[in-house]
Motif scaffolding. Structure first.
Motif, short mmCIF file in Angstrom:
data_model
loop_
_atom_site.label_atom_id
_atom_site.label_comp_id
_atom_site.label_asym_id
_atom_site.label_seq_id
_atom_site.Cartn_x
_atom_site.Cartn_y
_atom_site.Cartn_z
N SER A 68 -1.63 9.90 5.76
CA SER A 68 -2.72 9.94 4.99
C SER A 68 -3.12 8.06 5.44
N ALA A 70 -3.60 7.10 2.59
CA ALA A 70 -2.06 6.26 0.65
C ALA A 70 -1.30 5.82 1.89
N GLN A 71 -0.53 6.65 1.98
CA GLN A 71 0.90 6.96 2.98
C GLN A 71 1.24 4.93 3.26
N THR A 73 -1.58 2.99 3.52
CA THR A 73 -1.16 1.56 2.42
C THR A 73 -0.06 1.18 1.92
N GLN A 74 0.65 2.27 1.55
CA GLN A 74 2.08 2.09 0.23
C GLN A 74 3.07 2.01 1.83
#
Ligand code: FDA
Length: 310
Positions: A68, A70-71, A73-74
């Protein structure tokens, strides 16, 4: 041909979930020959250890199947944390990233997330005087990676960003020449992915010959070359080429993977060559580990012996 068959067989077996679970269940002990540890601190310790032998480091946070945005960016945040930790430990950070891990191919707010996150990483590395190498992945990603490299090179400069070219792809000599206007810092590798004959040389001899041509061409164009191989015959030929053409020892470096041919790494450093070890770390070590096993039966034997010892 046998190389290809071996590689395909191992990668196919390693891709089975049951095999992955069995290997992971043994704990990460089997992988530690090839992976420095699971945390930034273990990787930083490895950097300090190598420095004692005059060997430089390239840190690589493992993590390939990040899905994802978000992953992604993490993951980029984790790389930045590692840059901070390296800087705090007195190390000028030199890291590699896979653009797929930070979101290449995913559009967020009208821009490719890989590019956005790579920017954040390189900006921080640059603050610390560091360097980020954009690893090269499987062939469908090459075009976009080269375009993004050009963009990032324009924004941050060649002192802070480089990329990789793979000699097994037919296209690569043209790609190298097309980058000459940037005088880029390039890592030349043979290529680690399972690629079809439509895009990559099936015969190892052709991959090796193309490798030499690429290194010589990049050197003779006056560019800094990262000669990333464990192939002693190529390493010898590059040394001879540099001598014959007056290329100084600080105009290129040899790069090898952590834990592989440590003797050769030390010997080259002791002989005054620049040597850098690629230090992978992180909890997501399994895919990286499978590729190392697929490269040579010697590594598979090393792991099998470890398993039999229990
Ligand atoms: P080759 O496979 O021909 O091996 C030559 C000799 O080296 C072998 O006979 C063996 O003795 C020894 N050797 C090679 N690999 C070994 C191993 N794993 N264990 C023990 N001995 C080994 N690929 C990619 O597609 N994209 C990338 O961004 C990178 N990045 C990268 C960085 C660095 C620093 C290195 C060294 C390699 C990569 N690679 C890569 C991987 C590369 O494409 C290639 O798969 C491996 O380096 C293996 O190829 P060699 O050039 O070592 O030669």
């Amino acid at each position: 041909m046998i190389d290809q068959m071996y590689r395909k067989a191992v990668l196919t077996v390693a891709g089975q979930k049951a095999i992955e679970n069995a290997v992971r269940a043994r704990g990460w002990g089997m992988a530690q020959r090839f992976v420095a540890g699971e945390t930034p601190q273990t990787a930083i310790q490895a950097v300090h250890d190598l420095k004692k032998d005059g060997i430089m480091a390239n840190l690589d946070l493992l993590g390939e199947f990040i899905e994802s945005p978000a992953q992604c960016t993490q993951f980029a945040d984790n790389v930045i944390t590692m840059l901070d930790a390296a800087h705090a430990a007195g190390i000028t950070p030199y890291v590699s990233i896979k653009l797929s891990s930070v979101g290449q191919g995913k559009t967020v707010d009208g821009e490719d997330l890989g590019l956005t996150n790579a920017r954040r990483i390189i900006r921080r590395a640059k603050e610390y005087g560091g360097f980020v190498c954009l690893d090269m992945e499987d062939h469908p990603r090459v075009d976009q990676t080269l375009v993004q490299f050009r963009t990032l090179h324009g924004e941050f400069g060649g002192q802070h960003v480089g990329t990789v070219l793979q000699s097994y792809l037919y296209r690569t000599e043209k790609d190298r020449a097309s980058l000459d206007d940037l005088s880029p810092n390039l890592r030349i590798v043979k290529g680690a992915y399972l690629e079809p004959e439509t895009v990559a040389y099936p015969q190892k001899a052709d991959v090796d010959a193309a490798y030499r041509r690429l290194v010589y061409a990049h050197m003779s164009a006056g560019n800094y070359v990262n000669v990333a191989t464990h192939d002693e015959s190529i390493i010898h030929d590059v040394q001879m080429y540099a001598l014959a053409h007056g290329v100084s020892k600080d105009a290129f470096e040899f790069q090898m993977l952590y834990g592989i041919r440590r003797d050769l790494q030390r010997n080259l450093a002791a002989a005054g060559y620049r040597v850098r070890a690629y230090i992978p770390y992180g909890r997501d070590w399994y895919p990286y580990f499978s590729r190392r096993i697929a490269e040579t039966p010697r590594n598979a034997m090393f792991v099998l012996r470890g398993m039999l010892k229990g």
